[in-house]
Design a protein around this motif. Structure first.
Motif, PDB file in Angstrom:
ATOM      1  N   LYS A 162      13.157   4.517   1.128  1.00  8.41           N
ATOM      2  CA  LYS A 162      11.988   5.228   1.651  1.00  8.41           C
ATOM      3  C   LYS A 162      11.242   5.871   0.480  1.00  8.41           C
ATOM      4  N   VAL A 163       9.977   5.489   0.315  1.00 11.54           N
ATOM      5  CA  VAL A 163       9.122   6.033  -0.743  1.00 11.54           C
ATOM      6  C   VAL A 163       8.474   7.315  -0.241  1.00 11.54           C
ATOM      7  N   ALA A 164       8.433   8.338  -1.096  1.00 11.29           N
ATOM      8  CA  ALA A 164       7.867   9.633  -0.709  1.00 11.29           C
ATOM      9  C   ALA A 164       6.364   9.527  -0.453  1.00 11.29           C
ATOM     10  N   ALA A 197     -12.233  -4.121 -13.623  1.00 15.70           N
ATOM     11  CA  ALA A 197     -10.816  -4.435 -13.466  1.00 15.70           C
ATOM     12  C   ALA A 197      -9.950  -3.256 -13.891  1.00 15.70           C
ATOM     13  N   GLU A 198     -10.349  -2.602 -14.976  1.00 13.08           N
ATOM     14  CA  GLU A 198      -9.578  -1.460 -15.491  1.00 13.08           C
ATOM     15  C   GLU A 198      -9.554  -0.312 -14.485  1.00 13.08           C
ATOM     16  N   GLU A 199     -10.666  -0.069 -13.807  1.00 10.51           N
ATOM     17  CA  GLU A 199     -10.727   1.011 -12.821  1.00 10.51           C
ATOM     18  C   GLU A 199      -9.876   0.698 -11.597  1.00 10.51           C
ATOM     19  N   LEU A 200      -9.890  -0.546 -11.148  1.00 12.01           N
ATOM     20  CA  LEU A 200      -9.064  -0.931 -10.003  1.00 12.01           C
ATOM     21  C   LEU A 200      -7.590  -0.709 -10.304  1.00 12.01           C
ATOM     22  N   VAL A 201      -7.163  -1.070 -11.497  1.00 15.90           N
ATOM     23  CA  VAL A 201      -5.765  -0.886 -11.894  1.00 15.90           C
ATOM     24  C   VAL A 201      -5.438   0.597 -12.028  1.00 15.90           C
ATOM     25  N   LEU A 202      -6.334   1.347 -12.675  1.00 15.78           N
ATOM     26  CA  LEU A 202      -6.109   2.777 -12.884  1.00 15.78           C
ATOM     27  C   LEU A 202      -5.964   3.507 -11.552  1.00 15.78           C
ATOM     28  N   TYR A 203      -6.896   3.301 -10.643  1.00 20.98           N
ATOM     29  CA  TYR A 203      -6.898   4.031  -9.376  1.00 20.98           C
ATOM     30  C   TYR A 203      -5.773   3.580  -8.445  1.00 20.98           C
ATOM     31  N   SER A 204      -5.383   2.322  -8.510  1.00 25.52           N
ATOM     32  CA  SER A 204      -4.359   1.814  -7.596  1.00 25.52           C
ATOM     33  C   SER A 204      -2.939   2.027  -8.101  1.00 25.52           C
ATOM     34  N   PHE A 205      -2.739   1.951  -9.432  1.00 27.59           N
ATOM     35  CA  PHE A 205      -1.366   1.887  -9.937  1.00 27.59           C
ATOM     36  C   PHE A 205      -0.947   3.026 -10.867  1.00 27.59           C
ATOM     37  N   GLU A 206      -1.882   3.612 -11.583  1.00 26.31           N
ATOM     38  CA  GLU A 206      -1.478   4.645 -12.529  1.00 26.31           C
ATOM     39  C   GLU A 206      -1.425   6.014 -11.861  1.00 26.31           C
ATOM     40  N   SER A 207      -0.446   6.820 -12.242  1.00 29.54           N
ATOM     41  CA  SER A 207      -0.253   8.119 -11.611  1.00 29.54           C
ATOM     42  C   SER A 207      -0.776   9.254 -12.486  1.00 29.54           C
ATOM     43  N   ASN A 245      -5.091  11.839   1.932  1.00 26.73           N
ATOM     44  CA  ASN A 245      -3.891  11.955   2.754  1.00 26.73           C
ATOM     45  C   ASN A 245      -2.985  10.747   2.564  1.00 26.73           C
ATOM     46  N   GLN A 246      -1.685  10.996   2.661  1.00 23.90           N
ATOM     47  CA  GLN A 246      -0.683   9.936   2.689  1.00 23.90           C
ATOM     48  C   GLN A 246      -0.716   9.053   1.454  1.00 23.90           C
ATOM     49  N   LEU A 247      -0.736   9.671   0.291  1.00 24.65           N
ATOM     50  CA  LEU A 247      -0.527   8.938  -0.949  1.00 24.65           C
ATOM     51  C   LEU A 247       0.947   8.585  -1.074  1.00 24.65           C
ATOM     52  N   GLY A 248       1.270   7.686  -1.987  1.00 25.27           N
ATOM     53  CA  GLY A 248       2.669   7.304  -2.183  1.00 25.27           C
ATOM     54  C   GLY A 248       2.878   6.747  -3.577  1.00 25.27           C
ATOM     55  N   GLY A 249       3.734   5.732  -3.663  1.00 25.17           N
ATOM     56  CA  GLY A 249       3.949   5.063  -4.938  1.00 25.17           C
ATOM     57  C   GLY A 249       5.303   5.331  -5.550  1.00 25.17           C
ATOM     58  N   ILE A 250       6.079   4.259  -5.763  1.00 26.62           N
ATOM     59  CA  ILE A 250       7.342   4.381  -6.493  1.00 26.62           C
ATOM     60  C   ILE A 250       7.053   4.986  -7.865  1.00 26.62           C
ATOM     61  N   GLY A 251       7.773   6.048  -8.220  1.00 28.87           N
ATOM     62  CA  GLY A 251       7.608   6.652  -9.528  1.00 28.87           C
ATOM     63  C   GLY A 251       6.331   7.436  -9.727  1.00 28.87           C
ATOM     64  N   ALA A 252       5.620   7.744  -8.654  1.00 26.80           N
ATOM     65  CA  ALA A 252       4.356   8.464  -8.791  1.00 26.80           C
ATOM     66  C   ALA A 252       4.561   9.870  -9.332  1.00 26.80           C
ATOM     67  N   HIS A 253       5.704  10.491  -9.002  1.00 25.60           N
ATOM     68  CA  HIS A 253       5.999  11.843  -9.466  1.00 25.60           C
ATOM     69  C   HIS A 253       7.228  11.920 -10.360  1.00 25.60           C
ATOM     70  N   SER A 254       8.089  10.929 -10.278  1.00 19.29           N
ATOM     71  CA  SER A 254       9.347  11.000 -11.022  1.00 19.29           C
ATOM     72  C   SER A 254       9.730   9.635 -11.573  1.00 19.29           C
ATOM     73  N   GLU A 255       9.958   9.572 -12.875  1.00 21.06           N
ATOM     74  CA  GLU A 255      10.398   8.327 -13.493  1.00 21.06           C
ATOM     75  C   GLU A 255      11.808   7.945 -13.026  1.00 21.06           C
ATOM     76  N   ASP A 268       0.817  -1.199   0.000  1.00 24.40           N
ATOM     77  CA  ASP A 268       0.000   0.000   0.000  1.00 24.40           C
ATOM     78  C   ASP A 268       0.858   1.260   0.000  1.00 24.40           C
ATOM     79  N   GLU A 269       0.610   2.130  -0.976  1.00 27.00           N
ATOM     80  CA  GLU A 269       1.318   3.400  -1.130  1.00 27.00           C
ATOM     81  C   GLU A 269       2.810   3.199  -1.407  1.00 27.00           C
ATOM     82  N   THR A 270       3.189   2.012  -1.828  1.00 26.41           N
ATOM     83  CA  THR A 270       4.566   1.742  -2.263  1.00 26.41           C
ATOM     84  C   THR A 270       4.512   1.172  -3.675  1.00 26.41           C
ATOM     85  N   LEU A 271       3.932  -0.001  -3.840  1.00 25.86           N
ATOM     86  CA  LEU A 271       3.646  -0.496  -5.182  1.00 25.86           C
ATOM     87  C   LEU A 271       2.418   0.218  -5.754  1.00 25.86           C
ATOM     88  N   THR A 272       1.451   0.504  -4.881  1.00 24.99           N
ATOM     89  CA  THR A 272       0.293   1.288  -5.292  1.00 24.99           C
ATOM     90  C   THR A 272       0.505   2.754  -4.920  1.00 24.99           C
TER      91      THR A 272
END
Length: 312
Positions: free
Chosen positions: A244-246, A87-97, A259-269, A55-59
């Motif tokens: 540490k993920v931002a 299925a498309e919405e779950l992927v979009l909301y969880s993984f796409e930035s 609050n407290q969003l995250g995700g590897i690469g969410a803001h920077s490739e 949570d908030e790392t891969l997603t």
């Protein structure tokens, strides 16, 4: 202890420049990778396991359907028909930035594929929906095949707390020794090091790739997490190599402010290349150090906190 300029006189000039032109010091949301100072860090032991939070790392944020069957290994995506989620919405909301250009999921998938060729990848998540629910969301995103095992805490008797990939695409439930240790990521990390076969059933199946994991040392495992408190347990054990993920607060899609969003690469490739480089050569990311008056070189935890405070 603290103090502006206590260890670096450049602090004064930096602060002056910030006061005069604060717009030049935009907040950034990038990975912060560290190899801690430990007695034999000069040995440069390679990384064997990369342990990802979910949570908030891969997603970026985790969205799961409310159906109870989603916590089963045999869940079928067809069960989403007629529900509030596709299925498309779950992927979009969880993984796409929505905060960066390009396809984050494609970049994440490419990175996991790359590092999984040389390292064992696993997921350790505080997720009450259980390991099978995490697995099912990873499957929808096309990411599950890169992981060897998924563990979730706290222990729950009604949902699987652990699954492992017995063969390509074939996942099985098993019981990890969660009841034997404190519910904390770093405590789990050290237990994995000391009792690897209890966390990776593949060792009992005599799979060569997993047999090499014995023996391990604490620095053989990299912890990738968005929670700073997960990097050191209340009992004093520390993750010796961590990423540490931002975290950040932001208006997210149709959800409004979150609050407290995250995700590897969410803001920077750049995150993806940074993590690749860290896993390959963690000794190139050693924590800040300074010299005492006596000439003894020691680690400076406060300097590290100063350097990463922007990411919290």
């Amino acid at each position: 202890m603290g103090g502006i300029g206590a260890h670096c006189i450049e602090d004064f000039r930096t602060l002056q420049m910030f006061v005069e032109a604060p717009s030049m010091y935009k907040e950034t949301f990038k990975l912060h990778c560290v190899e801690k100072c430990f007695p034999d860090h000069g040995v440069r032991r390679p990384v064997e396991i990369v342990l990802f939070d979910f949570d908030e790392t891969l997603t970026l944020a985790t969205f799961m359907p409310s159906m109870s069957s989603f916590s089963r290994v045999d869940w079928d995506p067809g069960e989403l028909s007629g529900t509030d989620w596709s299925a498309e919405e779950l992927v979009l909301y969880s993984f796409e930035s929505p905060f960066s250009e390009g396809c984050r999921l494609a970049l994440l998938r490419a990175m996991l594929q790359d590092i999984s060729k040389r390292h064992i990848l696993a997921v350790l998540s505080k997720n009450e929906s259980g390991a099978a629910a995490v697995l099912n969301l990873l499957k929808l995103a096309g990411l599950a095949k890169y992981f060897s095992a998924i563990w979730t805490t706290p222990y729950r008797s009604l949902v699987p707390c652990a699954v492992y990939q017995a063969s390509p695409g074939q996942w099985e439930v098993f019981e990890p020794p969660l009841m034997d240790i404190q519910d904390h990521q770093t405590e789990v990390l050290y237990h994995i090091v000391e009792h690897t076969d209890k966390w990776f059933p593949q060792i009992g199946l005599k799979q060569d790739r997993y047999i090499r994991l014995q023996p391990l040392s604490p620095e053989s495992v990299i912890l990738v997490d968005d929670e700073r408190e997960n990097l050191q347990s209340p009992l004093g054990k520390q993750a010796l190599r961590y990423c540490k993920v931002a975290r950040y607060d932001e208006v997210y899609r149709s959800c409004g402010p979150l609050n407290q969003l995250g995700g590897i690469g969410a803001h920077s490739e750049e995150d993806f290349e940074t993590l690749r480089a860290f896993i390959a050569e963690p000794w190139a990311f050693q924590e800040p150090r300074f010299e005492k008056e006596q000439g003894e070189e020691v680690a400076d935890p406060q300097l590290e906190l100063l350097a990463v405070s922007v990411y919290q």
